[in-house]
Design a protein around this motif. Structure first.
Motif, mmCIF file in Angstrom:
data_model
loop_
_atom_site.group_PDB
_atom_site.id
_atom_site.type_symbol
_atom_site.label_atom_id
_atom_site.label_comp_id
_atom_site.label_asym_id
_atom_site.label_seq_id
_atom_site.Cartn_x
_atom_site.Cartn_y
_atom_site.Cartn_z
ATOM 1 N N LYS A 191 0.589 5.926 -7.519
ATOM 2 C CA LYS A 191 0.500 7.111 -6.646
ATOM 3 C C LYS A 191 0.500 6.719 -5.168
ATOM 4 N N GLU A 241 1.896 4.052 -3.899
ATOM 5 C CA GLU A 241 3.265 3.638 -3.584
ATOM 6 C C GLU A 241 4.193 4.852 -3.447
ATOM 7 N N GLU A 242 4.018 5.843 -4.321
ATOM 8 C CA GLU A 242 4.829 7.075 -4.240
ATOM 9 C C GLU A 242 4.576 7.801 -2.919
ATOM 10 N N SER A 243 3.313 7.945 -2.561
ATOM 11 C CA SER A 243 2.981 8.728 -1.366
ATOM 12 C C SER A 243 3.359 8.026 -0.065
ATOM 13 N N THR A 244 3.370 6.700 -0.074
ATOM 14 C CA THR A 244 3.691 5.968 1.162
ATOM 15 C C THR A 244 5.148 5.531 1.233
ATOM 16 N N GLY A 245 5.776 5.394 0.063
ATOM 17 C CA GLY A 245 7.154 4.922 0.028
ATOM 18 C C GLY A 245 7.270 3.412 0.212
ATOM 19 N N VAL A 246 6.138 2.715 0.144
ATOM 20 C CA VAL A 246 6.147 1.247 0.261
ATOM 21 C C VAL A 246 5.267 0.640 -0.838
ATOM 22 N N THR A 247 5.383 -0.675 -1.014
ATOM 23 C CA THR A 247 4.604 -1.345 -2.055
ATOM 24 C C THR A 247 3.166 -1.592 -1.600
ATOM 25 N N TRP A 287 3.008 -4.494 0.681
ATOM 26 C CA TRP A 287 3.373 -4.185 2.068
ATOM 27 C C TRP A 287 2.181 -3.571 2.801
ATOM 28 N N ARG A 329 -6.687 4.369 1.634
ATOM 29 C CA ARG A 329 -5.643 5.116 0.918
ATOM 30 C C ARG A 329 -6.032 5.329 -0.541
#
Length: 169
Positions: A34, A36-42, A45, A58
């Motif tokens: 979730k 990773e989905e919400s931030t668009g990064v791993t 990262w 987060r």
């Protein structure tokens, strides 16, 4: 009915969670996925840019969202139990299963995984051993049930959880 799965990295939280969700016809969620989905990064990262403290903020934010749902199985990140607020959220909104996993099993399961920021460029055995020492009591504190994962497949662990839920649900 909410089922929350906690435990160290390499304990099989995601694998077990997906099986339990399928068996009990519940929706599956994973805090790391979730984030990773919400931030668009791993996650890796986020750790590189914001450090562990940025990641933990987060994580708490996502946890608040997810525990508000009903009829879910949630696989959490290994360190989610560090924050007292997170332990309280988990304990108050569902049944918590702690996947107790021996150190040697964690080392084995995380050996080939490159997406573990806390293990990056460090001695995995030392890191995992220290994490176990600092987190074990918190896992036990928040757990309604402790499941021993030693020498068990993901489906064997999941079946144990399903049986407990059906017997006490």
């Amino acid at each position: 009915m909410n089922i929350f799965i906690v435990g160290p990295m390499g304990s099989g939280k995601t694998t077990v969670g997906k099986i339990v969700a399928d068996e009990l016809f519940l929706e599956f969620h994973d805090t790391d996925a979730k984030i990773e989905e919400s931030t668009g990064v791993t996650i890796d990262w986020i750790f590189d840019i914001e450090g562990e403290s940025g990641f933990r903020k987060r994580e708490t934010s996502i946890l608040k969202e997810v525990v508000a749902l009903n009829s879910i199985v949630l696989a959490t990140g290994g360190g989610i139990i560090i924050a007292e607020e997170n332990r309280e959220l988990l304990a108050s909104r569902g049944t918590v299963f702690y996947l107790h996993t021996p150190l040697n099993t964690q080392i084995e399961r995380t050996a080939k995984d490159k997406d573990r920021p806390l293990l990056k460029d460090k001695d995995p055995e030392k890191v995992l051993s220290n994490l176990q020492k600092t987190r074990q009591a918190m896992y036990e504190e928040v757990a309604d049930h402790i499941i021993d994962t030693e020498n068990k497949s993901g489906s064997a662990v999941a079946n144990e959880i399903v049986k407990l839920v059906k017997n006490y649900g």
